[in-house]
Design an enzyme around this catalytic site. Structure first.
Site, mmCIF file in Angstrom:
data_model
loop_
_atom_site.group_PDB
_atom_site.id
_atom_site.type_symbol
_atom_site.label_atom_id
_atom_site.label_comp_id
_atom_site.label_asym_id
_atom_site.label_seq_id
_atom_site.Cartn_x
_atom_site.Cartn_y
_atom_site.Cartn_z
ATOM 1 N N SER A 289 -48.944 26.934 -19.137
ATOM 2 C CA SER A 289 -48.205 27.393 -17.965
ATOM 3 C C SER A 289 -46.736 27.628 -18.333
ATOM 4 O O SER A 289 -46.450 28.322 -19.301
ATOM 5 C CB SER A 289 -48.362 26.377 -16.817
ATOM 6 N N GLU B 144 -53.098 34.171 -20.046
ATOM 7 C CA GLU B 144 -53.664 33.646 -18.799
ATOM 8 C C GLU B 144 -52.592 33.660 -17.734
ATOM 9 O O GLU B 144 -51.413 33.807 -18.030
ATOM 10 C CB GLU B 144 -54.191 32.220 -19.002
ATOM 11 N N HIS C 15 -55.283 27.838 -15.908
ATOM 12 C CA HIS C 15 -55.188 26.867 -14.817
ATOM 13 C C HIS C 15 -56.584 26.598 -14.267
ATOM 14 O O HIS C 15 -56.908 26.911 -13.113
ATOM 15 C CB HIS C 15 -54.259 27.396 -13.734
#
Length: 308
Positions: free
Chosen positions: A110, A205, A275
């Site tokens: 992230s 991602e 995630h």
């Protein structure tokens, strides 16, 4: 059997909003016999961040101090936002001197992507895209899949990830494995913190991004000349992406088709990374070989520092 490790917590981005989750995660790690340090990182607060910019940068910079013992694992508490604010304040030369060839595993994903890209670009330091304290070790149910792949990646000099997800494009390429969160990667374009990787295998991602936003950020990487210098792209999970009536069929599948039509390199899908509850751990900066066809893909990784 998992060896007992020293795990140092760092919080370069947001603060943990639920002390109960922190307690659960710490309890699990300690029950496995690990020594957890830096717990104070879970207690700092400054606006929406886990401390001031100076505090969060100092937390990483102290790893460059030769008088301090090194942990086995440096684990990010959580993502959110804030890592980009401290990139200019990190001691890259000191970190490079202290950590080059040392088996210290920096782990997170992230917003932690910003730290990983900066360490690779400015200090040549490899890291791991993987689980974090809050979202993964502190999850309601600990994922056996995530834990298995986490420890395998950190302790194996070579490992292979396989997927049976059918691929629309074939690939048989080798290169440096790198990447992470798409929004963070796009934000680093044109900065000294974006690694100048040539002939790489780029994984991406994101979370809670509409399809058009995903496409726009991939176009940013393409128009900046980054994608044309890679061997392949592997797309992880884009959880929380919503399609609205106005999109008129323009979904992530349409985005992937469009990306394939312009990038000129294979775009592989189905990587369990992002995630999500069940995720693999990926060495950032390692050497990798990717094979893909209509039956799935195989990603073999080597050349990363690993724990003995």
């Amino acid at each position: 059997m998992i060896a007992h490790r020293t795990i140092e917590l760092i919080a370069p981005s947001g603060y943990p909003h639920d002390p109960a989750v922190v307690h659960r995660a710490l309890g699990r790690l300690q029950a496995q016999g690990h020594r957890v340090t830096g717990v104070h990182a879970t207690e700092r607060r400054y606006q929406r961040f886990a401390g001031t910019d100076g505090e969060r940068a100092a937390e990483l910079n102290h790893l460059a101090d030769p008088s301090k013992p090194l942990p086995d694992i440096v684990l990010s508490v959580r993502g959110g936002y804030g890592a980009v604010r401290i990139l200019h304040g990190l001691d890259y030369e000191g970190l490079q001197r202290r950590l080059t060839d040392k088996p210290v595993a920096f782990v997170g994903h992230s917003d932690f992507t910003a730290i990983q890209m900066a360490l690779l670009a400015r200090a040549g330091l490899k890291s791991f895209g993987g689980p974090m304290l809050m979202s993964d070790f502190g999850a309601d149910e600990l994922s056996d899949f995530t834990m298995k792949h986490f420890w395998e990646a950190l302790t194996s000099p070579t490992f292979t990830l396989t997927s049976r997800a059918p691929q629309a494009q074939s690939a048989n390429v080798s290169g440096v494995l790198w990447g992470g969160n798409l929004a963070v990667m796009a934000s680093l374009v044109g900065t000294p913190y974006m690694p100048p990787v040539e002939d790489g295998i780029l994984f991406l991602e994101d979370v809670n991004e509409q399809p058009f936003r995903v496409e726009r950020m991939i176009y940013q990487l393409q128009l900046a000349g980054i994608l044309e210098r890679q061997q392949a792209i592997i797309l992880g999970d884009f959880s929380g992406s919503k399609v609205y009536d106005y999109d008129n069929g323009y979904d992530l599948r349409a985005v992937i088709d469009q990306v394939r039509s312009v990038v000129g390199i294979p775009v592989i899908t189905g990587l369990p990374f992002g995630h999500v509850e069940d995720m693999v751990t990926l060495p950032v900066g390692a050497d990798a070989h990717l094979e893909a066809d209509a039956h799935g893909f195989r990603l073999t990784v080597t050349g990363h520092l690993h724990l003995s």
